[in-house]
Write a protein that holds these residues in place. Sequence first.
Motif, mmCIF file in Angstrom:
data_model
loop_
_atom_site.group_PDB
_atom_site.id
_atom_site.type_symbol
_atom_site.label_atom_id
_atom_site.label_comp_id
_atom_site.label_asym_id
_atom_site.label_seq_id
_atom_site.Cartn_x
_atom_site.Cartn_y
_atom_site.Cartn_z
ATOM 1 N N ALA A 60 0.830 -1.207 0.000
ATOM 2 C CA ALA A 60 0.000 0.000 0.000
ATOM 3 C C ALA A 60 0.861 1.253 0.000
ATOM 4 C CB ALA A 60 -0.924 -0.013 1.219
ATOM 5 N N MET A 61 1.941 1.246 0.797
ATOM 6 C CA MET A 61 2.841 2.400 0.842
ATOM 7 C C MET A 61 3.554 2.580 -0.491
ATOM 8 S SD MET A 61 3.707 4.817 2.798
ATOM 9 C CE MET A 61 4.834 6.182 2.556
ATOM 10 N N SER A 62 3.989 1.489 -1.090
ATOM 11 C CA SER A 62 4.656 1.558 -2.390
ATOM 12 C C SER A 62 3.712 2.116 -3.448
ATOM 13 C CB SER A 62 5.149 0.173 -2.812
ATOM 14 O OG SER A 62 6.064 -0.336 -1.874
ATOM 15 N N PHE A 63 2.460 1.669 -3.411
ATOM 16 C CA PHE A 63 1.457 2.164 -4.361
ATOM 17 C C PHE A 63 1.235 3.665 -4.195
ATOM 18 C CE2 PHE A 63 -3.030 3.257 -5.116
ATOM 19 C CZ PHE A 63 -3.100 3.007 -6.479
ATOM 20 N N LEU A 64 1.149 4.140 -2.959
ATOM 21 C CA LEU A 64 0.925 5.564 -2.711
ATOM 22 C C LEU A 64 2.112 6.401 -3.182
ATOM 23 C CD1 LEU A 64 -0.744 5.467 0.830
ATOM 24 C CD2 LEU A 64 -1.844 6.019 -1.348
ATOM 25 N N VAL A 65 3.321 5.891 -2.975
ATOM 26 C CA VAL A 65 4.520 6.617 -3.420
ATOM 27 C C VAL A 65 4.536 6.732 -4.940
ATOM 28 C CG1 VAL A 65 7.031 6.522 -3.572
ATOM 29 C CG2 VAL A 65 5.899 6.020 -1.395
ATOM 30 N N VAL A 66 4.244 5.624 -5.625
ATOM 31 C CA VAL A 66 4.213 5.636 -7.092
ATOM 32 C C VAL A 66 3.097 6.551 -7.587
ATOM 33 C CG1 VAL A 66 3.791 4.236 -9.156
ATOM 34 C CG2 VAL A 66 5.222 3.336 -7.311
#
Length: 275
Positions: free
Chosen positions: A48-54
């Motif tokens: 989820a954090m990786s998705f938000l960063v991207v």
Amino acid sequence: MSKFLQVEFGRTAKLFLGLILSIIVVNLLMYPTIAGLSESNTLLQGLAMSFLVVLMFVLNLLFLFMIISYFRRDLYHDSRYLTFSLPVSSKGYLGAKLINSVFWIIMLLIGTLALNYAAMTYTFGAAEINTFFDYLSNNIISSPIIVVLFILYSLISLVFTLVLMYFCIILSKTLFRSNRLGYFWILFYILLSSLLEYGISYISRTIPLFVMANNAEFRWITMTEELAVNGGMLNDPNSLTLFTGISLVSLFLYTATTILLFVLSAKLLEKKVDL
């Protein structure tokens, strides 16, 4: 120019407001995600954090793309005939485009910073945030004067970047009528920005005149061997102070170059661009 600026603001407001709100929402969603990661680092939370960063990166990239796209479209899209039939000079047209772009970029920065501050205060508590800002004021930022100079330097750099992009797009339109070949402006921008940045940095080092702020004291000095130049900024590598000085020569050169590029862009747009 004021009437065209109103038209430009009206046709871009919905898109840029939507992008700014989207960026802010994604930014705010990162705080509970970070809090969840600190408590229990699971695969789902990491994804989820990786998705938000991207997603944050893509939205910011889209914001920049649309600023450029709105300018290019007026030169290559069929709407250019209507745009350039309006009673506005080339300088007025460029000025309105520039003011509108700077306005939305500043709104993005202000909105992001303000809501980040509110979210950090809510997440970590007002005491922690005040402690952080006290540390900044005592160790990182030398004085309010240098902060004002840094903001001025950043604003001039922003306008310089936008005007240079406009110039390269107009130059590309002057040389290539095709929409696809018009993307050569990117190469022009990379080449010209590299040459100009190097030239300004070199002259700033050759004529090392800086405005210093030390304990709110405003004074003029020349560069010494203990201080390092980073672009138009002066830093002390032996100190935690973030900015100890701003290059006056760099400020002048950025301002003069921006004005020159703006005038050249207006001339090319008026005399050389074949619609």
